[in-house]
Enzyme design. Structure first.
Site, PDB file in Angstrom:
ATOM      1  NE  ARG A  21      74.675 134.514  80.109  1.00  0.00           N
ATOM      2  CZ  ARG A  21      74.543 134.894  79.101  1.00  0.00           C
ATOM      3  NH1 ARG A  21      73.436 134.520  78.630  1.00  0.00           N
ATOM      4  NH2 ARG A  21      75.492 135.687  78.726  1.00  0.00           N
ATOM      5  NE  ARG A  25      79.877 140.011  79.340  1.00  0.00           N
ATOM      6  CZ  ARG A  25      79.032 139.859  78.351  1.00  0.00           C
ATOM      7  NH1 ARG A  25      79.699 140.274  77.457  1.00  0.00           N
ATOM      8  NH2 ARG A  25      77.897 139.407  78.146  1.00  0.00           N
ATOM      9  NE  ARG A  34      85.016 135.814  77.739  1.00  0.00           N
ATOM     10  CZ  ARG A  34      85.730 136.086  76.650  1.00  0.00           C
ATOM     11  NH1 ARG A  34      87.312 135.781  76.447  1.00  0.00           N
ATOM     12  NH2 ARG A  34      85.346 136.486  75.484  1.00  0.00           N
ATOM     13  CG  ASP A  71      76.818 129.633  75.295  1.00  0.00           C
ATOM     14  OD1 ASP A  71      76.714 130.876  76.045  1.00  0.00           O
ATOM     15  OD2 ASP A  71      76.042 129.569  74.182  1.00  0.00           O
TER      16      ASP A  71
END
Ligand code: CP3
Length: 340
Positions: A21, A25, A34, A71
Site C-alpha cells: 500500500r 493517503r 484522488r 484494488d
C-alpha cells in the site's frame, strides 16, 4: 531488476525494498489526484491517473518496485456485484452471495472487462525506470469470497463461516469461479507487462488450520502452479496475513512468502527460509516513531542479514497518517545497512 533477482534468490548489491500500500493517503500527492479522479473506483479505472499514483511512491520513496494501483475488489465488481467505496467506511457491495441462485447471477469473463488494468500496466511499464520492477496483484479467492458473501469488510466473517460449515460445496463452487477469473486476470497482467505477481490473502487468519488449507491455501497454490508452468520467469509472491501458526503446512510452487508483522521473522526463516525467499515484515506502526522504526529494521536485518533470500517490506499496508519522512528514511536506511 534487483527486485526480480532477489525474488529468485540471486545475489544483489543490496536488499531491495518496497512497501505494501505504498500509494495512498499518507502522500498529499495521492490525495490531490484522488480528489481529481472522483470516486475511488473512477481512479482505478482511469489509466492516466492510476499510472500517476502508481509512480508517485517510486519517485518519492525510491523503492525498488512499483505495485499497480488498483484494488483487489475490482474482480468481484466486474463479476457483477455493484461496489461502492464509502469515505471513512471502506468498500460496500450492493449485492451479496448467499445461495446458489446468487452464484448463477455472477457474470463470466470478468478478466475481459478489466482492460483498464492492463492498459494501466502497459503505460506504467513504459514510464517506469528499467531497473524497477512492476508488481501486478489480485486478492486470494478466499479473501475475495468473504467480501462477496459479507458485502463489506468484517471482523467476524460470520456469513462466510456459516456457508463454509453448512454449505461447503456452495462455497467451493464460488471459490472455483473466482479462481478461474483470477488465473485469466493474472495471465493478462503478465502479458500487459507485469514483472511479478502477488496474491493478497488478507483474511487468511479467519480460518482454523484444516479449513484454511482446504478453502484458501489450495486455491492460491492452484493459481501459482498454473502461472509457474506458463511463466517460470515471473516471480510469484503470496501473502497470507496472520498464519504464523500454520507455517509447517505452507507448500507450493511459488517464489516469495510474504511474512506479516505478527509472525516473528526468525520463525518464518526457520520454517520456510530455505524453500522460499521471505518478504517483510516491519510492523507499519513503527513508522510513527523514527527510533522504533530503526530498531525494528535492525531486528529484522539481524535475522535476515545482508544476503540473498530477503526482500524488505512492511508486515502489512501503510497506514494513512504515517509520516512520509519516515517512509523515505526507511528506504535509505535499508539500502545503506544492506550494501554488500
Ligand atoms: O500501493 C499499493 O499497494 C497498490 C494499491 C492497493 C490498494 N488496495 C489501493 C487502495 C492494493 C494492493 C490494495 C489491496 C487491497 N484492497 C487489499 C489487500 C491488501 C491488504 O491491505 O490487506 C484489501 C483487503 C483491499 C480492500 C480495500 N480497499 C479496503 C478494505 C479498503 C478501505 C480501507 C482503506 O484503506 O481505505 C480499500 C480502499 C483502498 N484501496 C484505498 C487504496 C489507496 C483507499 C481508498 C481511498 O483513497 O479513498
Amino acid at each position: 531488476m534487483i527486485f526480480i533477482d532477489a525474488a529468485f534468490r540471486k545475489e544483489t548489491p543490496y536488499t531491495p525494498i518496497w512497501m505494501m500500500r505504498q500509494a495512498g493517503r499518507y502522500l498529499d500527492e495521492y490525495k490531490e489526484v484522488r480528489a481529481k479522479a472522483g470516486s475511488f473506483l473512477d481512479l482505478c479505472q482511469n489509466v492516466e491517473l492510476a499510472t500517476e499514483v502508481t509512480l508517485q511512491p517510486v519517485d518519492i520513496l525510491d523503492v525498488d518496485a512499483a505495485i499497480l494501483f488498483s484494488d483487489i475488489l475490482v474482480v468481484p465488481y466486474e463479476m457483477g456485484l455493484g461496489l461502492e467505496f464509502l469515505s471513512g467506511e471502506g468498500p460496500k457491495f450492493k449485492d451479496t452471495i448467499c445461495n446458489e441462485s446468487d452464484l448463477l447471477k455472477l457474470k463470466c469473463g470478468a478478466s475481459n472487462r478489466l482492460e483498464y488494468v492492463y492498459d494501466s500496466i502497459s503505460l506504467i511499464r513504459s514510464k517506469l525506470a528499467k531497473d524497477k520492477a512492476l508488481i501486478g496483484f489480485c486478492g486470494s479467492p478466499w479473501t475475495l469470497a468473504t467480501y462477496m458473501i459479507e458485502g463489506e469488510g468484517s471482523k467476524t466473517y460470520t456469513q462466510s463461516k456459516k456457508m463454509l460449515y453448512t454449505h461447503p460445496k456452495l462455497l467451493h463452487t464460488l471459490l472455483q469461479k473466482i479462481t478461474q477469473e483470477l488465473k485469466a486476470y493474472l495471465v493478462s497482467q503478465i502479458k500487459a507487462g507485469a514483472n511479478a505477481v502477488m496474491i493478497f490473502d488478507s483474511w487468511a487468519s479467519a480460518l482454523e488450520l484444516q479449513k484454511y488449507l482446504e478453502f484458501s491455501w489450495n486455491y492460491m497454490k492452484e493459481i501459482a502452479r498454473e502461472l509457474k508452468q506458463q511463466y517460470p520467469h515471473i516471480p510469484i509472491l503470496l501473502f497470507p496475513k496472520g498464519v504464523g501458526a500454520y507455517l509447517d503446512y505452507i507448500d507450493g510452487e511459488f517464489d516469495v512468502f510474504g511474512v506479516d508483522w505478527g509472525t516473528p521473522i526468525e520463525l518464518a526463516k526457520q520454517k520456510l527460509g530455505s524453500k522460499y525467499v521471505l518478504q517483510g515484515n516491519l510492523e507499519p506502526a513503527r513508522l510513527y516513531n523514527y527510533e522504533e522504526m530503526k530498531s525494528g529494521v535492525d531486528q529484522i536485518l539481524a535475522v535476515m542479514g545482508n544476503q540473498a533470500g530477503h526482500i524488505f517490506n512492511l508486515g502489512h499496508g501503510m497506514i494513512p497518517d504515517l509520516p512520509r519522512e519516515n517512509a523515505i528514511a526507511l528506504v535509505q536506511m535499508v539500502r545503506e545497512k544492506t550494501k554488500r
